[in-house]
Design a protein around this motif. Structure first.
Motif, PDB file in Angstrom:
ATOM      1  N   ARG A  26      51.408 -42.924  43.112  1.00  0.00           N
ATOM      2  CA  ARG A  26      50.145 -42.468  43.689  1.00  0.00           C
ATOM      3  C   ARG A  26      49.193 -43.634  43.918  1.00  0.00           C
ATOM      4  O   ARG A  26      48.505 -43.703  44.940  1.00  0.00           O
ATOM      5  CB  ARG A  26      49.500 -41.440  42.762  1.00  0.00           C
ATOM      6  N   LEU A  27      49.161 -44.539  42.923  1.00  0.00           N
ATOM      7  CA  LEU A  27      48.296 -45.714  43.044  1.00  0.00           C
ATOM      8  C   LEU A  27      48.687 -46.538  44.269  1.00  0.00           C
ATOM      9  O   LEU A  27      47.851 -46.949  45.070  1.00  0.00           O
ATOM     10  CB  LEU A  27      48.415 -46.552  41.768  1.00  0.00           C
ATOM     11  N   ARG A  28      50.020 -46.734  44.399  1.00  0.00           N
ATOM     12  CA  ARG A  28      50.507 -47.501  45.539  1.00  0.00           C
ATOM     13  C   ARG A  28      50.182 -46.801  46.850  1.00  0.00           C
ATOM     14  O   ARG A  28      49.712 -47.418  47.797  1.00  0.00           O
ATOM     15  CB  ARG A  28      52.025 -47.695  45.419  1.00  0.00           C
ATOM     16  N   ALA A  29      50.421 -45.490  46.890  1.00  0.00           N
ATOM     17  CA  ALA A  29      50.143 -44.723  48.104  1.00  0.00           C
ATOM     18  C   ALA A  29      48.661 -44.793  48.457  1.00  0.00           C
ATOM     19  O   ALA A  29      48.283 -44.927  49.618  1.00  0.00           O
ATOM     20  CB  ALA A  29      50.582 -43.272  47.912  1.00  0.00           C
ATOM     21  N   GLY A  30      47.819 -44.718  47.414  1.00  0.00           N
ATOM     22  CA  GLY A  30      46.380 -44.751  47.632  1.00  0.00           C
ATOM     23  C   GLY A  30      45.921 -46.076  48.208  1.00  0.00           C
ATOM     24  O   GLY A  30      45.165 -46.122  49.181  1.00  0.00           O
ATOM     25  N   ILE A  31      46.386 -47.176  47.609  1.00  0.00           N
ATOM     26  CA  ILE A  31      45.989 -48.505  48.084  1.00  0.00           C
ATOM     27  C   ILE A  31      46.509 -48.730  49.502  1.00  0.00           C
ATOM     28  O   ILE A  31      45.787 -49.241  50.369  1.00  0.00           O
ATOM     29  CB  ILE A  31      46.488 -49.603  47.117  1.00  0.00           C
ATOM     30  N   ALA A  32      47.757 -48.305  49.744  1.00  0.00           N
ATOM     31  CA  ALA A  32      48.320 -48.463  51.089  1.00  0.00           C
ATOM     32  C   ALA A  32      47.491 -47.688  52.116  1.00  0.00           C
ATOM     33  O   ALA A  32      47.159 -48.203  53.182  1.00  0.00           O
ATOM     34  CB  ALA A  32      49.774 -47.984  51.105  1.00  0.00           C
ATOM     35  N   ALA A  33      47.133 -46.455  51.754  1.00  0.00           N
ATOM     36  CA  ALA A  33      46.321 -45.646  52.677  1.00  0.00           C
ATOM     37  C   ALA A  33      44.955 -46.290  52.894  1.00  0.00           C
ATOM     38  O   ALA A  33      44.431 -46.320  54.010  1.00  0.00           O
ATOM     39  CB  ALA A  33      46.161 -44.231  52.131  1.00  0.00           C
ATOM     40  N   GLY A  34      44.377 -46.833  51.814  1.00  0.00           N
ATOM     41  CA  GLY A  34      43.082 -47.488  51.920  1.00  0.00           C
ATOM     42  C   GLY A  34      43.132 -48.700  52.830  1.00  0.00           C
ATOM     43  O   GLY A  34      42.241 -48.915  53.651  1.00  0.00           O
ATOM     44  N   LEU A  35      44.199 -49.491  52.699  1.00  0.00           N
ATOM     45  CA  LEU A  35      44.331 -50.694  53.541  1.00  0.00           C
ATOM     46  C   LEU A  35      44.561 -50.315  55.000  1.00  0.00           C
ATOM     47  O   LEU A  35      44.030 -50.954  55.907  1.00  0.00           O
ATOM     48  CB  LEU A  35      45.470 -51.575  53.022  1.00  0.00           C
ATOM     49  N   ARG A  36      45.360 -49.247  55.203  1.00  0.00           N
ATOM     50  CA  ARG A  36      45.590 -48.781  56.584  1.00  0.00           C
ATOM     51  C   ARG A  36      44.274 -48.368  57.224  1.00  0.00           C
ATOM     52  O   ARG A  36      43.974 -48.753  58.346  1.00  0.00           O
ATOM     53  CB  ARG A  36      46.551 -47.590  56.579  1.00  0.00           C
ATOM     54  N   THR A  37      43.470 -47.593  56.456  1.00  0.00           N
ATOM     55  CA  THR A  37      42.173 -47.167  56.971  1.00  0.00           C
ATOM     56  C   THR A  37      41.300 -48.386  57.255  1.00  0.00           C
ATOM     57  O   THR A  37      40.618 -48.458  58.272  1.00  0.00           O
ATOM     58  CB  THR A  37      41.469 -46.251  55.947  1.00  0.00           C
ATOM     59  N   SER A  38      41.329 -49.374  56.338  1.00  0.00           N
ATOM     60  CA  SER A  38      40.516 -50.575  56.513  1.00  0.00           C
ATOM     61  C   SER A  38      40.871 -51.305  57.798  1.00  0.00           C
ATOM     62  O   SER A  38      39.996 -51.793  58.520  1.00  0.00           O
ATOM     63  CB  SER A  38      40.707 -51.516  55.337  1.00  0.00           C
TER      64      SER A  38
END
Lengths: 148, 151
Positions: A11-23
């Motif tokens: 979940r942590l990995r998915a969250g950071i990945a999603a955050g970077l994609r949004t960024s």
């Protein structure tokens, strides 16, 4: 409704990945818009075009040039709007006013589509958002003028 | 138009983008971590009286709270799926839509405007109060079983 719950690491990995994609998406929008507005501010373009919208924006206590940020907020998203607002150097009340009005009405095309897909009346709700946004803006401006 | 002007503009743009990224990455990560907690999945039970006040039932709690915290675009998947699976009546869908139209993605929207100098309490407070009042008002005007407003 049931879906398997991934473990904490996943979940942590998915969250950071999603955050970077949004960024990345945000960077692609904000960088060019900010640079364009900051450079155009050195020319008369912003003032002349902003002048057209000055009477309408004045109702909300905003400068005419803020209209460009509203157009960007309605059609794109709040990040686009912010990229235009910051180079305009608004005061604290004006930023709050924009945050309130744009917070209510933004990304109208995409979000109207989502609301419609849930089965709600997307088009009518979108009109409601613009109306509510304007009402909130007029009210906040009135309160601000009374307090000042 | 000098090269210096371009440099200043680029620097300002990078600063702003940096601030936004610093908000977005932790926020999205936090949402992803919390999304699967049982508290979030059973959110309907504790907020029943509040929901009734704005004309909604427990069934609408998950999509409503998803929208309030995640936003309509980001929470689209959950919103659409839940609305279709639970077959919410059109009155509830409209009331929920009206609430979310005024008040959604409140954490992200408020934070990014606070970063550029806005007053978070005013922005969040006005939106929340307007959403509750408008939805509660419409729920009272439009009793269950009657037609759709704006139809």
């Amino acid at each position: 409704m049931e879906e398997t719950v991934p473990d904490l690491r996943a979940r942590l990995r998915a969250g950071i990945a999603a955050g970077l994609r949004t960024s990345l998406q945000i960077l692609k929008i904000t960088l060019p818009l900010y640079v364009a507005v900051d450079l155009l501010k050195r020319t008369p373009v912003i003032d002349v075009l902003g002048g057209i919208f000055a009477p309408a924006m004045g109702l909300f206590g905003l400068p005419g040039a803020a209209a460009f940020a509203f157009i960007a907020a309605f059609l794109l998203n709040l990040y686009a709007a912010i990229a235009i607002l910051v180079p305009l150097h608004l005061d604290a009340f004006q930023v709050t006013q924009c945050g309130l009005m744009m917070g209510i009405a933004h990304n109208l095309v995409v979000e109207g589509g989502v609301l419609r897909s849930t089965g709600a009346r997307g088009g009518f709700l979108t009109l409601c958002r613009i109306g509510i946004s304007a009402a909130a803006g007029l009210a906040l401006h009135a309160v601000h003028r009374l307090a000042a | 138009m000098t090269l210096e002007a371009v440099g200043i503009a680029l620097l300002g743009a990078m600063k702003l983008a940096g601030k936004l990224v610093l908000i977005i990455v932790p926020l999205v990560t936090l949402f992803e971590l919390l999304r699967h907690l049982p508290v979030f999945r059973r959110v309907g039970e504790g907020v029943d009286p509040l929901m009734r006040g704005i004309g909604l039932t427990r069934e609408a709690a998950l999509p409503l709270f998803t929208g309030i915290f995640l936003g309509i675009a980001y929470g689209a998947g959950i919103l659409i799926r839940v609305a279709q699976e639970r077959r919410l009546p059109s009155r509830e869908l409209f009331l929920m839509g009206l609430f979310l139209a005024t008040c959604h993605a409140v954490v992200e929207d408020t934070l990014i405007f606070v970063v550029i100098g806005g007053n978070g309490t005013v922005m969040l407070g006005v939106r929340l109060v307007m959403a509750v009042c408008l939805t509660a008002l419409l729920a009272r005007l439009w009793r269950a079983g009657r037609g759709t407003p704006g139809a």
